[in-house]
Write a protein that holds these residues in place. Structure first.
Motif, mmCIF file in Angstrom:
data_model
loop_
_atom_site.group_PDB
_atom_site.id
_atom_site.type_symbol
_atom_site.label_atom_id
_atom_site.label_comp_id
_atom_site.label_asym_id
_atom_site.label_seq_id
_atom_site.Cartn_x
_atom_site.Cartn_y
_atom_site.Cartn_z
ATOM 1 N N SER A 149 0.567 -1.451 0.066
ATOM 2 C CA SER A 149 0.078 0.358 0.155
ATOM 3 C C SER A 149 0.986 1.153 -0.236
ATOM 4 O O SER A 149 2.048 1.168 1.100
ATOM 5 N N GLY A 150 0.286 1.797 -0.247
ATOM 6 C CA GLY A 150 1.464 3.563 -0.553
ATOM 7 C C GLY A 150 0.890 3.998 -2.428
ATOM 8 O O GLY A 150 -0.176 4.014 -2.651
ATOM 9 N N GLY A 151 2.188 4.987 -2.746
ATOM 10 C CA GLY A 151 1.763 5.077 -4.294
ATOM 11 C C GLY A 151 1.214 6.817 -3.715
ATOM 12 O O GLY A 151 0.341 6.752 -3.380
ATOM 13 N N GLY A 152 2.471 7.589 -4.859
ATOM 14 C CA GLY A 152 1.287 9.202 -4.856
ATOM 15 C C GLY A 152 1.196 9.292 -3.062
ATOM 16 O O GLY A 152 1.943 9.687 -2.684
ATOM 17 N N PRO A 165 14.465 -9.039 -10.918
ATOM 18 C CA PRO A 165 13.526 -7.639 -9.681
ATOM 19 C C PRO A 165 13.221 -7.027 -11.144
ATOM 20 O O PRO A 165 13.821 -6.814 -12.002
ATOM 21 N N PHE A 166 11.931 -5.355 -11.218
ATOM 22 C CA PHE A 166 12.166 -4.490 -11.629
ATOM 23 C C PHE A 166 11.013 -3.419 -10.451
ATOM 24 O O PHE A 166 10.813 -3.904 -9.841
ATOM 25 N N VAL A 167 10.995 -2.057 -11.659
ATOM 26 C CA VAL A 167 10.886 -1.054 -10.782
ATOM 27 C C VAL A 167 9.691 -1.009 -12.183
ATOM 28 O O VAL A 167 10.217 -0.562 -13.162
ATOM 29 N N SER A 215 6.319 6.927 -5.195
ATOM 30 C CA SER A 215 6.639 7.258 -6.575
ATOM 31 C C SER A 215 7.414 6.014 -7.244
ATOM 32 O O SER A 215 7.335 5.625 -8.294
ATOM 33 N N ARG A 216 7.420 5.163 -6.388
ATOM 34 C CA ARG A 216 7.874 3.841 -7.274
ATOM 35 C C ARG A 216 7.637 2.219 -6.606
ATOM 36 O O ARG A 216 6.324 2.577 -5.353
#
Length: 507
Positions: free
Chosen positions: A399-402, A459-461, A449-450
């Motif tokens: 959970s998070g984002g922006g 892995p990726f982003v 933001s990530r």
């Protein structure tokens, strides 16, 4: 007599600034040096205080940015989230073999454990007048075995633990039921060094360490067979408290910040998500104090929970640490509010969710489980989210984002990550990880933001922030991945909205 705005007393201007939106603050700061200074010192500072964006990987950079730079980064990031615009990057070439990787991060680095190997990525900061994204640099690898055939040393769980703010102590739970502590640091030449230290064996059985969750000086471990142990980091060889769930177990989550500290457990059973209180600060309650269900009238709904996290610090509807997000076998993400008692929900739910037919591997349970806690009224979710175009299980959640209102979920197939903004959950969307392989997304960590994630291959982003350059993430030699033609910094991925399911946008 008419006064110009800069001629007013500073305290009056500050009062006016407090009522301005970001667009007006930006316009006002461009008029003269006096107003620029007041906006920079008071306007943006108040905006940041009222609109925080917690982000572990950006914490070093944010501490060095000016209030204006921090505010600009946040505003541009929020705009990117609203437009579903991001840079997709793999963080490594594909691993040789297939693994079930796990992630952990603190304010210094991201670590990815795959098999017996730990890949470490350092969060750096490059001072620049431009608002470049802080780089993520691969700093080295650590192997826990000299024999690659020894699969029993595979790392199955990770957690950074308290070490006096040095942010360098990583605890690894292994498939063979043991723990090792890895100290990661930088030498005088800024090169990564590491030291592996045996930690503590599980006192009863050498069962696979399925999950680790650290909070402050306490560590909660959970084995494959359902043995949960609460340990102190100051004396790890002694167990403060332990319970036996007697069921196939997947995920544990420790929360000592709640008004009533608790441990959450995700299992394959009739009660796949349960809450056990942490009594007197160090003792796990032997029986669940709360059962979290899919709906109130189905206490014996057989399923499994694979992912658990708390809602982000600034989650809409309250930033309480007692809001829990979970990923389920039936492809649903459920949000439970532990502040709500079952009696306050207004009667049985009327959900028409179909019953599931699970595989034997996810149905294993004991006779004790079939009758456990049937006298308790389960707490049903306050919000249920899903991708209507897939019924694949949810393996990981974050959970998070922006502004903290987003939830991300890693799917069990096709490397799909789904996103929802809980302020408008019907407008969810999903995106395939770089490579579009058939792998699950085994772990995800979502920040302002990530989003960091990992499939069985690498892995990726996804980076929603401004200023991403070719040097922000490690250089990857060309393989079967395609670059985005419109943005060569980003790699090709496919995304679709949950309203129509058509892959219209490609990054």
């Amino acid at each position: 007599m008419t006064l110009q705005l800069p001629e007013l007393p500073p305290d009056v201007i500050i009062l006016i600034i407090n009522y301005l939106c970001p667009r007006d603050l930006s316009a006002l700061s461009g008029t003269c040096t006096i107003l620029y200074s007041l906006v920079d010192n008071y306007g943006w500072t108040k905006y940041l205080r009222l609109n925080p964006r917690p982000s572990v990987s950006l914490s070093q950079a944010r501490g060095k940015w000016s209030p204006t730079q921090n505010a600009r980064y946040n505003i541009l990031t929020d705009q990117a989230w609203s437009e579903l615009h991001f840079v997709a990057r793999p963080l490594s070439r594909p691993w040789i073999g297939r693994f079930q990787p796990v992630l952990a991060l603190n304010n210094s680095r991201l670590v990815v454990a795959s098999g017996c190997t730990i890949y470490s990525y350092r969060f750096a900061f490059v001072k620049s007048r431009r608002l470049d994204a802080p780089p993520v640099q691969h700093e080295g690898t650590i192997s826990l075995s000299d024999d690659s055939r020894n699969i029993r040393c595979d790392i199955t769980s990770l957690a950074f633990i308290e070490d006096g703010r040095r942010s360098q102590t990583l605890l690894c739970g292994l498939q063979n039921g043991t723990y090792v502590k890895v100290l990661i640091s930088l030498d005088k030449a800024n090169k990564m060094t590491s030291r592996v230290i045996p930690f503590a064996n599980h006192p009863v059985t050498l069962d696979t360490i399925q999950s680790l969750s650290a909070d402050g000086s306490l560590l909660l471990s959970l084995t494959y067979g359902g043995e949960a142990s609460l340990m102190s980091m100051t004396s790890p060889d002694s167990i403060l408290s332990s319970i036996h769930l007697t069921k196939r177990s997947w995920k544990s989550f420790l929360n000592m910040e709640a008004s009533s500290p608790f441990a959450a457990f995700g299992t394959s059973s009739n009660t796949p998500l349960t809450i056990h209180s942490v009594l007197s600060g160090s003792e796990l309650s032997q029986q669940p104090t709360t059962i979290l269900s899919t709906r109130e009238d189905a206490p014996s709904f057989r399923s499994a929970v694979y992912g658990i996290c708390r809602a982000s610090t600034f989650f809409p509807g309250g930033s309480s640490p007692q809001i829990l997000v979970s990923g389920w076998f039936d492809g649903q993400v459920r949000v439970h509010d532990l502040r709500v008692s079952p009696g306050e929900l207004g009667g049985p739910a009327t959900s028409s969710e179909p019953s599931l037919s699970l595989s034997s591997s996810s149905q294993s349970t004991s006779e004790q489980d079939s009758s456990a806690s049937t006298d308790r009224v389960p707490l049903r979710p306050v919000l249920t989210l899903s991708d209507p175009w897939t019924y694949d299980p949810i393996y990981s959640v974050s959970s998070g984002g922006g502004n903290g209102s987003h939830i991300a979920a890693g799917s069990a197939r096709h490397s799909v990550v789904s996103f929802w903004d809980v302020r408008n959950p019907s407008k969810g969307w999903s995106v395939y990880a770089p490579g579009n392989d058939r792998s699950p997304v085994y772990d995800v960590v979502l920040e302002s933001s990530r989003l960091f994630g990992a499939t069985e291959s690498r892995p990726f982003v996804y980076d929603f922030g401004p200023g991403v350059t070719k040097d922000t993430y490690p250089f990857i030699k060309p393989d079967n991945l395609r670059k985005n033609k419109s943005n060569p910094i980003s790699y090709y991925v496919t995304k679709y909205t949950h309203t129509d399911g058509i892959a219209k946008d490609r990054h």
